[in-house]
Structure formats: C-alpha cells, structure tokens
Scaffold this active site. Structure first.
Site, PDB file in Angstrom:
ATOM      1  N   HIS A   1      21.306  36.694  -6.571  1.00 10.46           N
ATOM      2  CA  HIS A   1      20.970  37.253  -7.880  1.00 10.46           C
ATOM      3  C   HIS A   1      20.728  38.753  -7.765  1.00 10.46           C
ATOM      4  CE1 HIS A   1      17.952  37.948 -11.243  1.00 10.46           C
ATOM      5  NE2 HIS A   1      19.011  37.456 -11.881  1.00 10.46           N
TER       6      HIS A   1
ATOM      7  N   HIS B   1      21.380  46.051 -14.204  1.00  6.27           N
ATOM      8  CA  HIS B   1      20.912  44.947 -15.029  1.00  6.27           C
ATOM      9  C   HIS B   1      20.849  45.315 -16.491  1.00  6.27           C
ATOM     10  CE1 HIS B   1      17.803  42.160 -16.728  1.00  6.27           C
ATOM     11  NE2 HIS B   1      18.612  41.300 -16.149  1.00  6.27           N
TER      12      HIS B   1
HETATM   13  O1  G3P Z   1      22.655  35.734 -15.237  1.00  6.13           O
HETATM   14  C1  G3P Z   1      21.795  34.798 -14.731  1.00  6.13           C
HETATM   15  C2  G3P Z   1      20.534  35.514 -14.564  1.00  6.13           C
HETATM   16  O2  G3P Z   1      20.828  36.650 -13.873  1.00  6.13           O
HETATM   17  C3  G3P Z   1      19.979  35.797 -15.896  1.00  6.13           C
HETATM   18  O3  G3P Z   1      18.967  36.636 -15.797  1.00  6.13           O
HETATM   19  O4  G3P Z   1      18.207  38.677 -16.746  1.00  6.13           O
HETATM   20  O5  G3P Z   1      18.479  38.475 -14.311  1.00  6.13           O
HETATM   21  O6  G3P Z   1      20.461  38.686 -15.775  1.00  6.13           O
HETATM   22  P1  G3P Z   1      19.058  38.200 -15.647  1.00  6.13           P
HETATM   23 CA    CA Z   2      22.412  38.224 -14.651  1.00  5.78          CA
END
Ligand code: G3P
Ligand code: CA
Length: 741
Positions: A203, A245
């Site tokens: 992530h 992000h």
């Molecule tokens: O895209 C899945 C996850 O990354 C969603 O949360 O806010 O970290 O993009 P975010």
């Molecule tokens: Ca994401």
C-alpha cells in the site's frame, strides 16, 4: 470471571451428558519390558554419547494399535526416549502382543510380547542420511522418524504416520520401506474466490517503513515479498501521472503551519506563490497542489514522511516523487534481475476533480500503460473510489485501446459516498454498493471490490459475511488497509498485526493492502508454503527450506487410520498449523489409489492446549479420536474418546464430535484395575495413544508410557502400559469389517 463461568458450565454439561463407559477388562505390561536387540539409551538429553542404559531394546511406549494375526494385536513403538536427540539407538518396531484381559476379580490379565516387525530402509528410499546410513539393513531409529500411528492396508502393507516431517511412510508387511517419505502438503484451505493464493499489495509501497509513494518504498515492498505495488495517481501541470495519494502535496493552515505533507514543498521559497486554497471533492483544502507544478518542478522536491510522529523522519529528503512510468520501469527492472513478475495496482485519485479541470485520468492511465507496454491483465488492477470512471474504462476507454484490464471498485465506509454520485446529486452512500444487489451491479463492470476492512471484520472483531457475498457475486475482495502499529489494531489482537491479517485471510479475502508488506508476505506465506513442516523436518538440517516451520515439534501425524473400505488413509495432525485457528487440527485424506491428498475436515480440540492421541474408524463417516490434556497423575483432567463425524459440521466449519467415553470417569464396579477407587477408574497418563474398536460396544484403549516416564500412577512410579477393555452403554454403528473379525 466470565471465562470461569463458561468453564464451569461446560464442565457441568460434560458431567451430566457424559455417556458411561465401564471397565470390563484390564491388563498391564510392566515398564521394564525388553526385547532382543542392540543396547540402547546411550544418548543423554543433550545428545552426547554415554554408556547404554539398557542392554537391549525397550518394548514400550506404544503409539498405535491394530489387529494382528490369530487374535493378537500389533502395537507401534513410539519414537524412543522422548526426542530425536535421545533416540538414535531406539529401533522402530511393531510388536505383536497377545492380550488376555482380567475380566473378573478372580481373574488375571496377561500381556505376552511376541514377534516384532523391524522398520527399515534397505532399499535406500530415505533421501537424506539416516542413523544407520552405512549398514545394509538400515534399521530405522527414533532419531530418523517419530512414528505415531499406523494402518494396515488391504494389500497387507503398512502406512505409518510420522511427526518429524511430518511424513507418511509406506512399508511392506515385514517392515521394508517401499517409497520415499511422503511429505505433507499445506492444505490451508483458504476460501479465496477460486482457491487461488491471496496477494499482498504494498500500500503506497512499503509505506510503513519508507516515505510513501517513492521508488524506494516500492522497491522495499517488492523486496519484502509484495505481489503488487500500489501507486495512487494524480496529474502534473504538464499532464504526467505521478504517484501521490492526494493532489495536495502539503496541507498548510492559515498560520502557515504544515499540517500534513508528502513532499518538502513548503520549505522551498521559490514555490511560495503556489500556496492556494481549492475545493477537493467538495472540501476546502489549503496547500500546494501537484497540478500547479510541472514534472520538472516536482522533480526538484524531496519526499517526506506523511506520519512523522508515528514513523519518524529517518528517510526525509532522500527520494523523489516518481512518475507512473518510473514505477513501471522499477517493476521491469526487478523482473529482469530476479524473474519475479510484480504487478501494479494503480488508483486514479479524485477523477471527478481532475475531470473538472479537463483531465481524464482514466484515459491518461490507459495511455501510459500502453505506451510503457505494461498491459498484462494478470499484473494490473485499476481501482477507484468513484464509479463512473470505472464504467467508462470498462465500456469505452479500454475497448478503444484494445485492453481489458481488471477493475476494482473501492467501497469505503457506509457514511461516505462515491464523489461522482455526490457531485451529480445522488445522495446514496457506499452501503448500497455493499448489498447483494450492489455487489451484483459492481460485478457488471469490475472484477473485484476493494473494501474498507470494517466491511469484513467489524470494530468488535467479528467476521462478517461480506467476503462470502462478494464471492457469490463473482468478485475478488481486496480490503484495506492493514498496518502494524498498535494504534490501528483492534484491542482483541493484543498488538499483533499478523492476527488481524490471519482473520481476514481465514474470512477468504483474495489479498489485502498493507503498509507493511513484509508482515503481509510472512502471514500469507504461512498459508502458501507448499508443505507442512515441523522444526525437525530434515529440510532444516539440510538447509533446503526457505519457508519457516509451520507446525510445532511433536505436532505431526499422531492419528493415522484407514477408511473401512480400505481406500482412504486419514491422517490427523496433533498440533495446529500456523495460521489456522488455535485448537483446530487438520484431518488429511490420502487416496491410496490416486495417491492424492485432500482436506477431510478440521478437528476442534476442547482446549487449544490439548492434543490428540489416536484415530480409528467406526464406519465410513465416523471415527474415534483420543483427546488429552498435557497433565498426568492428580493434575490430569481431560482424557477423552470422541466420536467424530466427517459429514457433519459445526457452525464454524469444524467436524461435529460427541463424547463416547471420559477416561477420567470410567465405572469399574468389579474393581478390575488396581488403581480403581470407589468403583471409579481414572486413566491419568499424559499421553493416551491407542484406541481400537473391538465390537459395537467395546473399545480397547492403552496409554503410551513414554518409557522410562513416570507420573501417571505416582511421581516415582515408572509408568506401565495399561490396557483397558471399555464397554460403551451406547453402541457404535460399525461398518462391515470394523472390529475384531
Ligand atoms: O486504494 C485502496 C486503499 O489505498 C484506499 O485507501 O486512501 O490509502 O488510497 P487510500
Ligand atoms: Ca489507494
């Protein structure tokens, strides 16, 4: 306190519902019983050679029993003096015992030790060095295998379960090893959509250990074992997709304080004029925005840690903001150097926001993937929190580009809404997408759902039916976001992030987003390791296993038996495989004709600290299991015989079991056993490893005395092997061929 009450209730219900068993026969074999063979017991606990303690071979303890010829019984010797290191001069054998029960106070129980079958490997089937490697007979010892259960196949050959591998061992009737030891496959049985291995998605890279969305964060994620890396994507002034992000790369308050930043832009006076306020998805944000910078300008910035209070600033100022093309190049480079095919899981951030500026980020993404030649559908998932852009990708953008990459609909918390809905006046929230109808609708354009993890595990720690329902709609499920830090974990995990990941995997998720892909890969690896291996598995001594041991020592095939039709071998592990729910034991089926493995079910121990001692058939769908605690003498509490049904399951999926005999409460009205007091016989040996159905009402049960163990009948009393003939008040339903013929 609640636990105590539950325990008392359970005990009361056990006492009131326990079926009665009556001792109708008794015999005993003294501990110091020896058979011909070389001197033994020369290895101390530390594995150093000393003087043999015994001039021949001890006959006991026993870890398995079957019917022998002419009314005799075959008992399998356990692995020796207690451990691999102690037992290099303990020979593995099957002893013929002639048992005659004491059935009346005036009678006498007798145990005669007859011929034995010596287990051996003269044909060199074991591919690693054994203790008697150089001899021609290659007699097997308790340092080679820990044999714990066996069955006699219709062709007379012997199938033996081992704990060191754990392995299945196949011997001729006279003890000659016929095949190489058969390793235990890791039948984790995770309920993923198609039974495929779950993926680990780095992530924002390995954002728990490096500043997010940097090539370094992606590189570390890949090195840690991530299968996919996730770039969130925004656009530069000159129309290049970069990994951030948010469009805002530093949020600044009215007083000039940086509230959150992923780049050092606020420290750069040359960009001071770019500070501005915009509305992103309807929310006012003050700061510096990527779309107000050219790529060249952004490349002069350095990434900083977004969560410095939690993750520190050790890597601030070292790395640039990468473009999507650079992320693809990194993945390609890894493939060229290692052969590993890592995937990319891009998310187009705020598509409506960028569309309002005239930029179609979905089109830009497809153009970039095509230009860079990264279009393998097995290596790309495109995700979005909005819906219209995904539908446009599916029906328009990708077909025009000749692509059909899998799409993933992100589903956030129920109080939030896809911004394209809100912008168009649609007041529905994400919860409608989480209904069966919503999931079905998603499946018309997407391959998966990227769910907020509370859809799968509630804030009370309960697993929901979300994954089951999404799978029913044909959707993959990839929840987010799994983080190691305690602040992100429910109290029930006691600070263990792996426990949360395991719960999600057991729920059937097809992968998950984590800031700590090293942790994620370790946990997934527990389920995807090709084999179940104990720490004594020879692969560790040989240095040939990259996977960690995933079942504890003495956790192997304690229970091995054959179905009444002689076609299927059942092998029950004694300990829980890492990653399975504590107290659940895998029951393996091994088809003797096809030589294939399958998971026949999971046996639930009464207490996760208990163990099983043996397994024997009643009929095609029912088997007896010996379950025991780890205590002996006065401390022993749980020594039980259960009837387990292969065809009936509890709500948690474990096999249904019913108590057949409580070995700590056996009626002995005749006082057949010397230890019986007040008409009640107790069997308080630590390990009870032999059970056999003699007829519908009668069982033969015997302990393993762990020679030269003590404690069953007194701290200073050497444990004998005691043989019990138990009459059950409720008869078993036997298949033809089960019981003494
Ligand atoms: O895209 C899945 C996850 O990354 C969603 O949360 O806010 O970290 O993009 P975010
Ligand atoms: Ca994401």
């Amino acid at each position: 306190m609640r636990k105590v009450l539950i325990g008392v209730t359970a005990l009361l219900s056990l006492a009131s519902s326990a079926p009665a068993a009556t001792l109708v026969g008794y015999a005993q074999l003294p501990a110091d019983t020896f058979a011909a063979g070389p001197a033994s017991g020369a290895y101390s606990g530390a594995g150093l050679r000393g003087q043999p303690r015994f001039s021949s071979q001890p006959v006991q303890g026993f870890s398995g029993v079957q019917f022998g010829k002419d009314g005799s019984y075959l008992f399998l010797s356990d692995n020796g003096f207690g451990s691999k290191a102690d037992s290099a001069d303990y020979l593995l054998r099957l002893y013929t015992l002639n048992l005659s029960a004491r059935t009346a106070p005036s009678g006498e129980g007798k145990v005669g030790v007859g011929a034995f079958v010596q287990l051996r490997d003269p044909d060199r089937k074991v591919p690693w060095l054994i203790v008697n490697e150089a001899s021609s007979e290659r007699l097997l010892t308790g340092a080679d295998f820990d044999v714990e259960g066996f069955a006699v196949a219709p062709d007379g050959t012997l199938w033996v379960g081992d704990e060191f591998g754990p392995y299945l061992l196949h011997f001729s009737a006279d003890g000659r090893l016929l095949d190489a030891p058969i390793a235990t496959p890791n039948l984790a049985g995770l309920p993923t959509l198609r039974g495929q291995a779950p993926i680990v998605i780095g992530h924002r890279g390995s954002s728990g250990t490096r500043p997010e969305h940097t090539l370094e964060a992606y590189r570390v994620a890949i090195e840690a074992g991530a299968d996919f890396v996730e770039p969130d994507l925004v656009v530069t002034k000159d129309g290049v997709l970069i990994a951030r992000h948010e469009p805002v790369i530093a949020v600044v308050d009215a007083a000039g304080k940086v509230l959150e930043a992923t780049a050092d832009v606020a420290t750069r006076p040359e960009f001071a004029s770019r500070l501005t306020t915009k509305k992103v998805d309807g929310v006012e944000v003050r700061g510096y925005f990527a779309e107000d910078f050219t790529l060249a300008e952004l490349k002069t910035l350095k990434a900083v840690e977004r969560l410095p209070a939690l993750r520190g600033r050790a890597y601030d100022g070292q790395f640039q903001i990468p473009t999507l093309a650079e992320v693809i190049a990194l993945v390609r480079d890894v493939e060229a150097k290692t052969g590993r095919k890592i995937g990319i899981y891009p998310e187009t951030k705020h598509p409506t926001y960028f569309q309002q500026m005239g930029v179609n980020t979905s089109q830009l993404l497809i153009d970039t993937l095509k230009k860079e030649g990264f279009t393998d559908p097995a290596r790309v998932f495109i995700q979005s929190f909005e819906t219209a852009n995904l539908k446009a990708l599916k029906t328009d953008i990708m077909p025009k580009a000749g692509l059909n990459l899998p799409l993933v609909q992100l589903v956030s918390s129920p109080d939030e809404a896809p911004y394209d809905w809100a912008a168009g006046g649609d007041t529905r929230k994400y919860d409608v997408l989480a209904t069966d109808a919503g999931l079905k609708e998603i499946a018309t354009y997407a391959s998966g759902v990227g769910a907020y993890k509370r859809w799968i595990i509630t804030d009370k720690g309960q697993t929901t039916d979300f994954v089951t329902r999404a799978h029913a709609a044909g959707l993959l499920v990839h929840p987010w976001t799994f983080r190691n830090e305690a602040t992100y974990l429910l109290p029930g995990y006691a600070g263990d992030p792996e426990a949360e990941m395991r719960q999600a995997l057991r729920a059937g998720v097809d992968g998950f987003f984590t800031d700590f892909p090293a942790t994620g890969a370790r946990v997934v690896g527990q389920y995807t390791a090709p084999e179940v291996r104990s720490p004594q598995n020879p692969a560790y001594a040989l240095g040939t296993s990259s996977a960690a041991a995933n079942v504890g020592g003495s956790g192997g095939f304690e229970g091995v038996t054959l179905s009444p039709d002689g076609k299927t071998l059942y092998a029950l592990l004694e300990k829980t495989v890492t990653g399975d729910l504590p107290g659940q034991l895998r029951l393996h089926a091994y088809d003797l004709a096809g030589k294939g493995w399958s998971l026949a079910g999971r046996y639930a121990l009464d207490d996760a600290a208990n163990a099983i001692g043996d397994l024997t058939p009643v009929n095609a769908g029912q088997y007896l299991v010996l379950e025991r605690d780890n205590a002996s003498g006065a401390a022993a509490k749980a020594k039980r015989v259960y009837l387990v049904s292969l065809n009936e399951k509890n709500a948690d999926g474990t096999l249904k079991k019913t108590l057949v005999a409580d070995l700590m409460n056996v009626k002995d009205p005749q006082g057949l056993a010397p230890s019986t007091q007040g008409g009640v016989f107790k069997f308080p040996y630590v390990t009870i490893e032999n059970v056999l159905v003699l007829d519908a009402n009668t069982l033969l049960v015997a302990n393993d005395n762990n020679y030269p163990g003590t404690g069953g009948r007194g701290a200073d009393v050497k444990d004998a092997t005691e043989f019990l003939w138990l009459r059950l008040d409720t008869p078993l339903t036997l298949a033809p061929g089960v019981g003494r013929k």
